[in-house]
Motif scaffolding. Structure first.
Motif, PDB file in Angstrom:
ATOM      1  N   UNK A   1     -23.155  -3.880  28.149  1.00  0.00           N
ATOM      2  CA  UNK A   1     -24.606  -3.768  28.861  1.00  0.00           C
ATOM      3  C   UNK A   1     -24.578  -3.371  30.376  1.00  0.00           C
ATOM      4  N   UNK A   2     -23.547  -2.811  30.763  1.00  0.00           N
ATOM      5  CA  UNK A   2     -23.394  -2.440  32.173  1.00  0.00           C
ATOM      6  C   UNK A   2     -24.611  -1.456  32.354  1.00  0.00           C
ATOM      7  N   UNK A   3     -25.191  -1.368  33.743  1.00  0.00           N
ATOM      8  CA  UNK A   3     -26.279  -0.787  34.005  1.00  0.00           C
ATOM      9  C   UNK A   3     -25.578   0.494  34.548  1.00  0.00           C
ATOM     10  N   UNK A   4     -25.161   1.314  34.003  1.00  0.00           N
ATOM     11  CA  UNK A   4     -24.671   2.641  34.116  1.00  0.00           C
ATOM     12  C   UNK A   4     -25.460   3.804  33.686  1.00  0.00           C
ATOM     13  N   UNK A   5     -25.656   4.896  34.023  1.00  0.00           N
ATOM     14  CA  UNK A   5     -26.019   6.039  33.398  1.00  0.00           C
ATOM     15  C   UNK A   5     -25.584   6.788  32.465  1.00  0.00           C
ATOM     16  N   UNK A   6     -24.323   6.775  32.434  1.00  0.00           N
ATOM     17  CA  UNK A   6     -23.713   7.688  31.619  1.00  0.00           C
ATOM     18  C   UNK A   6     -22.222   7.326  31.616  1.00  0.00           C
ATOM     19  N   UNK A   7     -21.508   7.355  30.439  1.00  0.00           N
ATOM     20  CA  UNK A   7     -20.139   7.224  30.312  1.00  0.00           C
ATOM     21  C   UNK A   7     -19.584   8.637  29.540  1.00  0.00           C
ATOM     22  N   UNK A   8     -18.196   9.013  29.899  1.00  0.00           N
ATOM     23  CA  UNK A   8     -17.533  10.015  29.322  1.00  0.00           C
ATOM     24  C   UNK A   8     -16.291   9.598  28.763  1.00  0.00           C
ATOM     25  N   UNK A   9     -15.904   9.410  27.610  1.00  0.00           N
ATOM     26  CA  UNK A   9     -14.622   9.311  26.694  1.00  0.00           C
ATOM     27  C   UNK A   9     -13.778  10.576  26.474  1.00  0.00           C
ATOM     28  N   UNK A  10     -12.646  10.621  27.165  1.00  0.00           N
ATOM     29  CA  UNK A  10     -11.712  11.596  26.851  1.00  0.00           C
ATOM     30  C   UNK A  10     -10.649  11.330  25.966  1.00  0.00           C
ATOM     31  N   UNK A  11     -10.500  11.552  24.759  1.00  0.00           N
ATOM     32  CA  UNK A  11      -9.504  11.236  23.841  1.00  0.00           C
ATOM     33  C   UNK A  11      -9.166   9.755  23.579  1.00  0.00           C
ATOM     34  N   UNK A  12     -10.263   9.036  23.637  1.00  0.00           N
ATOM     35  CA  UNK A  12     -10.237   7.506  23.512  1.00  0.00           C
ATOM     36  C   UNK A  12     -10.170   7.104  22.146  1.00  0.00           C
TER      37      UNK A  12
ATOM     38  N   UNK B   1     -26.395   3.190  28.577  1.00  0.00           N
ATOM     39  CA  UNK B   1     -25.630   4.547  29.239  1.00  0.00           C
ATOM     40  C   UNK B   1     -25.966   5.746  28.004  1.00  0.00           C
ATOM     41  N   UNK B   2     -25.980   6.796  28.477  1.00  0.00           N
ATOM     42  CA  UNK B   2     -25.848   8.236  27.726  1.00  0.00           C
ATOM     43  C   UNK B   2     -24.470   8.305  27.601  1.00  0.00           C
ATOM     44  N   UNK B   3     -23.930   8.908  26.518  1.00  0.00           N
ATOM     45  CA  UNK B   3     -22.573   8.869  26.078  1.00  0.00           C
ATOM     46  C   UNK B   3     -22.236  10.137  25.632  1.00  0.00           C
ATOM     47  N   UNK B   4     -20.883  10.813  26.297  1.00  0.00           N
ATOM     48  CA  UNK B   4     -20.298  11.740  25.976  1.00  0.00           C
ATOM     49  C   UNK B   4     -18.702  11.655  25.519  1.00  0.00           C
ATOM     50  N   UNK B   5     -18.384  11.977  24.362  1.00  0.00           N
ATOM     51  CA  UNK B   5     -17.084  11.931  23.846  1.00  0.00           C
ATOM     52  C   UNK B   5     -16.539  13.045  23.660  1.00  0.00           C
ATOM     53  N   UNK B   6     -15.496  13.586  24.412  1.00  0.00           N
ATOM     54  CA  UNK B   6     -14.499  14.695  24.150  1.00  0.00           C
ATOM     55  C   UNK B   6     -13.393  14.182  23.487  1.00  0.00           C
ATOM     56  N   UNK B   7     -13.129  15.008  22.294  1.00  0.00           N
ATOM     57  CA  UNK B   7     -12.229  14.505  21.157  1.00  0.00           C
ATOM     58  C   UNK B   7     -11.278  15.603  20.372  1.00  0.00           C
TER      59      UNK B   7
ATOM     60  N   UNK C   1     -28.693   4.993  20.570  1.00  0.00           N
ATOM     61  CA  UNK C   1     -27.930   5.531  21.553  1.00  0.00           C
ATOM     62  C   UNK C   1     -27.993   6.969  21.847  1.00  0.00           C
ATOM     63  N   UNK C   2     -28.136   7.657  23.054  1.00  0.00           N
ATOM     64  CA  UNK C   2     -28.274   8.968  23.438  1.00  0.00           C
ATOM     65  C   UNK C   2     -26.839   9.296  23.543  1.00  0.00           C
ATOM     66  N   UNK C   3     -26.218   9.955  22.188  1.00  0.00           N
ATOM     67  CA  UNK C   3     -24.677  10.341  22.375  1.00  0.00           C
ATOM     68  C   UNK C   3     -24.551  11.805  22.013  1.00  0.00           C
ATOM     69  N   UNK C   4     -23.441  12.250  22.364  1.00  0.00           N
ATOM     70  CA  UNK C   4     -22.998  13.588  21.874  1.00  0.00           C
ATOM     71  C   UNK C   4     -21.346  13.565  21.872  1.00  0.00           C
ATOM     72  N   UNK C   5     -21.027  14.463  21.169  1.00  0.00           N
ATOM     73  CA  UNK C   5     -19.609  14.304  20.701  1.00  0.00           C
ATOM     74  C   UNK C   5     -19.019  15.646  20.686  1.00  0.00           C
ATOM     75  N   UNK C   6     -17.998  16.045  21.379  1.00  0.00           N
ATOM     76  CA  UNK C   6     -17.405  17.610  21.315  1.00  0.00           C
ATOM     77  C   UNK C   6     -16.031  17.645  20.838  1.00  0.00           C
ATOM     78  N   UNK C   7     -15.684  18.367  19.615  1.00  0.00           N
ATOM     79  CA  UNK C   7     -14.399  18.305  19.077  1.00  0.00           C
ATOM     80  C   UNK C   7     -13.791  19.456  19.768  1.00  0.00           C
TER      81      UNK C   7
END
Length: 262
Positions: free
Chosen positions: A153-164, A179-185, A209-215
């Protein structure tokens, strides 16, 4: 005249030296445990507030790799803070120790999220940080970490996960994500089962959740980390193309994220 020119040249050199990215160690605590983070910023932006970016380390702990990423972020105009999950001086000696230590946090969401939020508090406390414009990025262990930060529930605008890791052990926590979420996979990552990805997608979709994922084709685990070597058969290896493309994706994500805050 020569003296004046010499003084001017010295002055220019002085300004150039002071324009370089600066770093500072920051000591903080979780109870009696001492934690040590690193804040990195560009003095050229010191007269105004800048977006802050939290950097969550991979399973070997905070290393020169995270410091380099912080420097890159500072050069983009952000104030970056590399947090410390494990504790000052507590660094795994090898992959076996790293697996054991990181699993302590993966299996204890409350502890993991507390350490993540303590790091976030330190970022927010740094001079020059715009506390209304905050993001977090993480690699491998830290890639899961930024998702756990969002789930807390952290008050952050966005997070980016690299190969998590992309599992969803407590899907009900998706509703906490602001947060909005970007996943780089890595498309060929053998350590992230499709079942985990499906569960994560369901968690996020159920919570709107506002999310996107890139392979990234041809990429396995740890694709942004040169220290992982270049042998894909090991399951973890560096991929320069995926590293470059994912960093560009992050920059584009941040541009959209922080522009929308204005």
């Amino acid at each position: 005249m020569r003296t004046v020119l010499a003084l001017l040249m010295v002055g220019v050199g002085f300004l150039s030296a002071n324009a370089e990215v600066q770093t500072k160690q920051v000591t903080y605590h979780d109870g009696d445990l001492v934690l040590e983070g690193l804040v990195v910023w560009d003095p050229a932006t010191a007269s105004k507030t800048s977006p802050g970016v939290l950097v969550v380390h991979q399973w070997m702990g905070q290393t020169a790799y995270e410091h380099r990423r912080c420097k890159q972020l500072a050069e983009l105009g952000y104030v970056a803070f590399a947090l410390d999950i494990y504790g000052k001086g507590n660094r795994p000696a090898d992959r076996q120790e790293a697996a054991k230590l990181s699993s302590t946090f993966k299996s204890n969401a409350e502890l993991y999220r507390r350490r993540l939020n303590l790091g976030l508090e330190q970022l927010l406390a740094q001079p020059g940080v715009d506390t209304k414009q905050i993001a977090a990025i993480g690699y491998c262990f830290g890639g899961k970490g930024v998702l756990e930060l969002a789930r807390s529930g952290a008050d952050v605008d966005g997070v980016v996960s690299f190969h998590g890791a992309l599992d969803s052990p407590q899907p009900e926590d998706g509703k906490n994500i602001k947060a909005k979420v970007l996943i780089c996979h890595g498309a060929d990552d053998p350590f992230v089962p499709e079942a985990d990805i499906d569960a994560m997608k369901k968690e996020f979709n159920d919570a709107n959740v506002d999310w996107q994922m890139i392979y990234y084709s041809g990429a396995v685990h740890s694709f942004t980390q040169p220290m992982a070597g270049n042998d894909n058969s090991q399951g973890a290896a560096y991929n320069a193309k995926a590293d470059h493309r994912s960093w560009i994706a992050m920059k584009s994500f941040f541009a959209e994220l922080f522009e929308s805050d204005k």
